[in-house]
Design a protein around this motif. Structure first.
Motif, PDB file in Angstrom:
ATOM      1  N   ILE A  30       4.011  62.008  18.411  1.00 40.22           N
ATOM      2  CA  ILE A  30       2.660  61.289  17.930  1.00 40.22           C
ATOM      3  C   ILE A  30       2.381  60.267  18.837  1.00 40.22           C
ATOM      4  O   ILE A  30       3.096  59.443  18.834  1.00 40.22           O
ATOM      5  CB  ILE A  30       2.927  61.080  16.432  1.00 40.22           C
ATOM      6  N   GLU A  31       1.168  60.339  19.166  1.00 39.33           N
ATOM      7  CA  GLU A  31       0.665  59.263  19.947  1.00 39.33           C
ATOM      8  C   GLU A  31      -0.620  58.594  19.285  1.00 39.33           C
ATOM      9  O   GLU A  31      -1.801  59.634  18.907  1.00 39.33           O
ATOM     10  CB  GLU A  31       0.262  59.665  21.231  1.00 39.33           C
ATOM     11  N   MET A  32      -0.849  57.403  18.904  1.00 38.37           N
ATOM     12  CA  MET A  32      -1.913  56.951  18.153  1.00 38.37           C
ATOM     13  C   MET A  32      -2.410  55.635  18.820  1.00 38.37           C
ATOM     14  O   MET A  32      -1.666  54.916  19.448  1.00 38.37           O
ATOM     15  CB  MET A  32      -1.498  56.458  16.579  1.00 38.37           C
ATOM     16  N   ARG A  33      -3.740  55.551  18.732  1.00 38.08           N
ATOM     17  CA  ARG A  33      -4.222  54.340  19.233  1.00 38.08           C
ATOM     18  C   ARG A  33      -4.140  53.038  18.178  1.00 38.08           C
ATOM     19  O   ARG A  33      -3.992  53.409  17.114  1.00 38.08           O
ATOM     20  CB  ARG A  33      -5.676  54.253  19.549  1.00 38.08           C
ATOM     21  N   PRO A  34      -4.210  51.813  18.506  1.00 39.09           N
ATOM     22  CA  PRO A  34      -4.134  50.608  17.563  1.00 39.09           C
ATOM     23  C   PRO A  34      -5.036  50.830  16.614  1.00 39.09           C
ATOM     24  O   PRO A  34      -6.381  50.874  17.143  1.00 39.09           O
ATOM     25  CB  PRO A  34      -4.116  49.576  18.574  1.00 39.09           C
ATOM     26  N   ILE A  35      -4.948  50.436  15.461  1.00 32.74           N
ATOM     27  CA  ILE A  35      -5.850  50.673  14.362  1.00 32.74           C
ATOM     28  C   ILE A  35      -6.464  49.397  14.333  1.00 32.74           C
ATOM     29  O   ILE A  35      -7.896  49.063  14.493  1.00 32.74           O
ATOM     30  CB  ILE A  35      -5.454  50.976  13.044  1.00 32.74           C
ATOM     31  N   LEU A  36      -5.915  47.940  14.039  1.00 32.41           N
ATOM     32  CA  LEU A  36      -6.110  46.829  14.022  1.00 32.41           C
ATOM     33  C   LEU A  36      -5.757  46.022  15.386  1.00 32.41           C
ATOM     34  O   LEU A  36      -4.659  46.045  15.615  1.00 32.41           O
ATOM     35  CB  LEU A  36      -5.892  45.996  12.837  1.00 32.41           C
ATOM     36  N   CYS A  37      -6.905  45.273  15.961  1.00 36.03           N
ATOM     37  CA  CYS A  37      -6.345  44.873  17.086  1.00 36.03           C
ATOM     38  C   CYS A  37      -7.089  43.640  17.177  1.00 36.03           C
ATOM     39  O   CYS A  37      -8.328  43.607  17.277  1.00 36.03           O
ATOM     40  CB  CYS A  37      -6.729  45.690  18.332  1.00 36.03           C
ATOM     41  N   VAL A  38      -6.451  42.460  17.574  1.00 39.87           N
ATOM     42  CA  VAL A  38      -7.020  41.208  18.023  1.00 39.87           C
ATOM     43  C   VAL A  38      -7.086  40.883  19.228  1.00 39.87           C
ATOM     44  O   VAL A  38      -7.903  39.842  19.443  1.00 39.87           O
ATOM     45  CB  VAL A  38      -6.422  40.046  16.983  1.00 39.87           C
TER      46      VAL A  38
END
Length: 75
Positions: A30-38
């Motif tokens: 599974i590959e996901m992009r970051p959801i919360l990113c600062v």
């Protein structure tokens, strides 16, 4: 089922599902992009043995908590 058992099963199921997600991401299934990113976040490319191992451990612990809570917890 007593409320203590229900809470234990829910916590264990949450830990197990999070562990499964970490394991699958660590194995690059599974590959996901970051959801919360600062900051300047980019998705990890490829697998990560560290996250696969952490996920496997969390999955085993979560299943153990579920089984313990469902069978004996809250007595």
């Amino acid at each position: 089922m007593k409320p203590v058992r229900i809470v234990g099963v829910l916590i264990g199921a949450f830990i197990a599902s999070l562990g499964l997600l970490w394991f699958l991401q660590g194995m690059a299934i599974i590959e996901m992009r970051p959801i919360l990113c600062v900051a300047d976040c980019e998705p990890l490319v490829g697998g990560s043995p560290t996250w696969a191992a952490a996920g496997a451990v969390a999955l085993i612990i979560g299943v153990g908590v579920v089984l313990f809570s469902a069978r004996r917890g809250g007595r």
